[in-house]
Design an enzyme around this catalytic site. Structure first.
Site, PDB file in Angstrom:
ATOM      1  N   CYS A 123       0.814  -1.228   0.000  1.00  0.00           N
ATOM      2  CA  CYS A 123       0.000   0.000   0.000  1.00  0.00           C
ATOM      3  C   CYS A 123       0.842   1.270   0.000  1.00  0.00           C
ATOM      4  O   CYS A 123       0.336   2.346  -0.302  1.00  0.00           O
ATOM      5  CB  CYS A 123      -0.911   0.023   1.209  1.00  0.00           C
ATOM      6  SG  CYS A 123      -1.997  -1.386   1.271  1.00  0.00           S
ATOM      7  N   HIS A 161      -3.619   6.991   2.925  1.00  0.00           N
ATOM      8  CA  HIS A 161      -3.998   5.686   2.390  1.00  0.00           C
ATOM      9  C   HIS A 161      -5.346   5.312   3.005  1.00  0.00           C
ATOM     10  O   HIS A 161      -5.554   5.451   4.207  1.00  0.00           O
ATOM     11  CB  HIS A 161      -2.925   4.658   2.751  1.00  0.00           C
ATOM     12  CG  HIS A 161      -3.329   3.249   2.448  1.00  0.00           C
ATOM     13  ND1 HIS A 161      -3.958   2.904   1.281  1.00  0.00           N
ATOM     14  CD2 HIS A 161      -3.223   2.108   3.191  1.00  0.00           C
ATOM     15  CE1 HIS A 161      -4.212   1.609   1.296  1.00  0.00           C
ATOM     16  NE2 HIS A 161      -3.780   1.099   2.450  1.00  0.00           N
ATOM     17  N   ASN A 164     -10.390  -0.360   0.519  1.00  0.00           N
ATOM     18  CA  ASN A 164      -8.925  -0.262   0.492  1.00  0.00           C
ATOM     19  C   ASN A 164      -8.425  -0.804  -0.855  1.00  0.00           C
ATOM     20  O   ASN A 164      -8.516  -2.002  -1.109  1.00  0.00           O
ATOM     21  CB  ASN A 164      -8.355  -1.078   1.659  1.00  0.00           C
ATOM     22  CG  ASN A 164      -6.834  -1.066   1.701  1.00  0.00           C
ATOM     23  OD1 ASN A 164      -6.186  -0.580   0.779  1.00  0.00           O
ATOM     24  ND2 ASN A 164      -6.281  -1.615   2.765  1.00  0.00           N
TER      25      ASN A 164
HETATM   26  N1  ACO Z   1     -18.165  -8.875   9.916  1.00  0.00           N
HETATM   27  C1  ACO Z   1     -18.558  -9.150  11.178  1.00  0.00           C
HETATM   28  N2  ACO Z   1     -17.692  -9.442  12.153  1.00  0.00           N
HETATM   29  C2  ACO Z   1     -16.388  -9.452  11.859  1.00  0.00           C
HETATM   30  C3  ACO Z   1     -15.930  -9.180  10.561  1.00  0.00           C
HETATM   31  C4  ACO Z   1     -16.878  -8.890   9.571  1.00  0.00           C
HETATM   32  N3  ACO Z   1     -16.534  -8.605   8.310  1.00  0.00           N
HETATM   33  N4  ACO Z   1     -14.596  -9.263  10.562  1.00  0.00           N
HETATM   34  C5  ACO Z   1     -14.227  -9.568  11.806  1.00  0.00           C
HETATM   35  N5  ACO Z   1     -15.299  -9.699  12.593  1.00  0.00           N
HETATM   36  C6  ACO Z   1     -15.348 -10.030  14.009  1.00  0.00           C
HETATM   37  C7  ACO Z   1     -14.107 -10.744  14.474  1.00  0.00           C
HETATM   38  O1  ACO Z   1     -14.217 -12.123  14.195  1.00  0.00           O
HETATM   39  C8  ACO Z   1     -14.102 -10.442  15.965  1.00  0.00           C
HETATM   40  O2  ACO Z   1     -14.960 -11.353  16.580  1.00  0.00           O
HETATM   41  P1  ACO Z   1     -14.538 -12.029  17.997  1.00  0.00           P
HETATM   42  O3  ACO Z   1     -14.329 -10.879  18.936  1.00  0.00           O
HETATM   43  O4  ACO Z   1     -15.703 -12.884  18.297  1.00  0.00           O
HETATM   44  O5  ACO Z   1     -13.271 -12.786  17.691  1.00  0.00           O
HETATM   45  C9  ACO Z   1     -14.760  -9.068  16.065  1.00  0.00           C
HETATM   46  O6  ACO Z   1     -15.393  -8.852  14.793  1.00  0.00           O
HETATM   47  C10 ACO Z   1     -13.808  -7.934  16.351  1.00  0.00           C
HETATM   48  O7  ACO Z   1     -12.626  -8.091  15.593  1.00  0.00           O
HETATM   49  P2  ACO Z   1     -11.424  -7.087  15.720  1.00  0.00           P
HETATM   50  O8  ACO Z   1     -10.263  -7.634  14.958  1.00  0.00           O
HETATM   51  O9  ACO Z   1     -11.219  -6.662  17.137  1.00  0.00           O
HETATM   52  O10 ACO Z   1     -12.025  -5.814  14.962  1.00  0.00           O
HETATM   53  P3  ACO Z   1     -11.350  -4.443  14.786  1.00  0.00           P
HETATM   54  O11 ACO Z   1     -12.153  -3.401  15.412  1.00  0.00           O
HETATM   55  O12 ACO Z   1      -9.886  -4.498  15.089  1.00  0.00           O
HETATM   56  O13 ACO Z   1     -11.475  -4.253  13.204  1.00  0.00           O
HETATM   57  C11 ACO Z   1     -10.216  -4.464  11.175  1.00  0.00           C
HETATM   58  C12 ACO Z   1     -10.901  -5.190  12.322  1.00  0.00           C
HETATM   59  C13 ACO Z   1     -11.236  -3.606  10.489  1.00  0.00           C
HETATM   60  C14 ACO Z   1      -9.638  -5.478  10.213  1.00  0.00           C
HETATM   61  C15 ACO Z   1      -9.112  -3.575  11.768  1.00  0.00           C
HETATM   62  O14 ACO Z   1      -8.298  -4.327  12.606  1.00  0.00           O
HETATM   63  C16 ACO Z   1      -8.266  -2.930  10.714  1.00  0.00           C
HETATM   64  O15 ACO Z   1      -8.741  -2.110   9.953  1.00  0.00           O
HETATM   65  N6  ACO Z   1      -6.959  -3.249  10.710  1.00  0.00           N
HETATM   66  C17 ACO Z   1      -6.047  -2.676   9.754  1.00  0.00           C
HETATM   67  C18 ACO Z   1      -6.227  -3.365   8.473  1.00  0.00           C
HETATM   68  C19 ACO Z   1      -5.525  -2.671   7.355  1.00  0.00           C
HETATM   69  O16 ACO Z   1      -5.466  -1.463   7.333  1.00  0.00           O
HETATM   70  N7  ACO Z   1      -5.051  -3.442   6.434  1.00  0.00           N
HETATM   71  C20 ACO Z   1      -4.554  -2.917   5.241  1.00  0.00           C
HETATM   72  C21 ACO Z   1      -3.127  -2.940   5.167  1.00  0.00           C
HETATM   73  S1  ACO Z   1      -2.662  -2.288   3.698  1.00  0.00           S
HETATM   74  C22 ACO Z   1      -2.160  -3.453   2.539  1.00  0.00           C
HETATM   75  O17 ACO Z   1      -0.993  -3.566   2.340  1.00  0.00           O
HETATM   76  C23 ACO Z   1      -3.188  -4.278   1.783  1.00  0.00           C
END
Ligand code: ACO
Length: 311
Positions: free
Chosen positions: A112, A236, A266
């Site tokens: 990214c 980003h 994203n």
């Molecule tokens: N729908 C419903 N529930 C979900 C989903 C979904 N799509 N995805 C995850 N959950 C659940 C999980 O299973 C978890 O359940 P549990 O507590 O029973 O285990 C719960 O939701 C909470 O999960 P968290 O990981 O705590 O959620 P968080 O608030 O951290 O959000 C997210 C997750 C959105 C992925 C966040 O961590 C994030 O944005 N991280 C950065 C990701 C990113 O920017 N990646 C891109 C990198 S760039 C590249 O190079 C491609």
């Protein structure tokens, strides 16, 4: 010689995949996706539109916008982790299709952050006077490495391309400072294995919040500016909560940050280029504005640029 941006372009596929569509395919909800990420829909490229096709469309618009023809291009840099194939590179495919007969061409892999790495690399050739017109494109077809069985990642990504034509600009304009970095020890948090993408969302989240803010402050300092001098932030588009943390670190109001994540999700290396082109088109970025571009991604990598808009 100062290096700056002469033209911008973007392309996103027509097909829209909404959160409601995803609700029908996996155990998720519009409410969860919207509140946790800021995403409402994303674009998905059909089978017959590959990465190089999206790159070409964005590149043509950027060339038009800059008033530069393919023959004038000295170098093509394409940032992507989803090329049509490992080689020939997407940039070589474009070299032919754009009639860029004298251009050197290379792809660059920094996930990214790739668009930031591309712009900084291009600016070195311009600053030394070696090249005059450089096409930098960030493009991804993430839908082809998305694991549609994994709700943790499938809801986040989309396809698209953003492009800029770079060239010499007048004194005081263009790129004022940059900050690039990497931390390979975090590679395990975001990677591709086989054909699919894997991510430890929480770890990437923590890293991103810390690093985006740090990099923004760093480039503003290096440019000899203060936070108050910054008119617009193009981060980003990975997660609205990560983006807001960077914006708040710069004391910027909501209207001063690009938020295309809602429509496109994203798009990795494409997201900053797409957002930049949209904000320029919408008149939100104007001649003389100080803007900060900032990205982070797999590697782990990061990059930020502070620039004064205009030629
Ligand atoms: N729908 C419903 N529930 C979900 C989903 C979904 N799509 N995805 C995850 N959950 C659940 C999980 O299973 C978890 O359940 P549990 O507590 O029973 O285990 C719960 O939701 C909470 O999960 P968290 O990981 O705590 O959620 P968080 O608030 O951290 O959000 C997210 C997750 C959105 C992925 C966040 O961590 C994030 O944005 N991280 C950065 C990701 C990113 O920017 N990646 C891109 C990198 S760039 C590249 O190079 C491609």
């Amino acid at each position: 010689m100062n290096a700056g941006i002469h033209g911008v372009g973007r392309y996103v596929p027509e097909q829209v995949l909404t959160n409601y569509d995803l609700e029908k395919r996996m155990d998720t909800s519009d409410e969860w996706i919207r509140t946790r990420t800021g995403i409402e829909e994303r674009r998905i490229a059909p089978d017959d539109i590959d990465t190089s096709h999206m790159a070409e469309r964005a590149a043509r618009i950027a060339l038009d916008n800059a008033g530069v023809s393919g023959e004038d291009v000295d170098l093509i840099i394409v940032a992507t982790v989803t090329p049509d194939q490992p080689f020939p590179s997407v940039s070589c495919q474009l070299q032919e299709r754009l009639g860029a007969t004298k251009a050197a061409a290379m792809d660059l892999s920094a996930a990214c952050s790739g668009f930031m790495y591309g712009i900084v690399t291009a600016s070195q050739f311009i600053q030394t006077g070696a090249y005059r017109h450089i096409l930098v494109i960030g493009v991804e077809k993430l839908s082809k490495i998305t694991n549609w069985e994994d709700r943790n990642t499938a809801v986040l990504f989309g396809d698209g391309a953003g492009a800029v034509v770079m060239g010499p600009v007048s004194e005081g304009k263009g790129i004022l400072s940059y900050d690039l970095g990497s931390d390979g020890s975090g590679g395990k948090h975001l990677y591709q294995e086989g054909d699919l993408l894997y991510m430890n969302g929480r770890e990437v989240f923590k890293f991103a919040v810390r690093q985006m803010g740090e990099s923004c402050v760093n480039v503003i300092d290096k440019a000899g500016l203060t936070k108050d001098d910054i008119d617009f932030l193009v981060p980003h588009q990975a997660n609205i909560r990560i983006m807001n943390a960077a914006r708040e670190r710069l004391n910027l109001s909501e209207e001063k940050m690009s938020k295309t994540i809602k429509k496109y999700g994203n798009t990795s290396a494409a997201s900053i280029g797409i957002s930049l082109a949209e904000e320029v088109e919408a008149g939100k970025i104007k001649d003389g504005d100080h803007i900060v571009l900032v990205g982070f991604g797999g590697g782990l990598t990061w990059g930020a640029i502070c620039l004064k808009w205009g030629k």
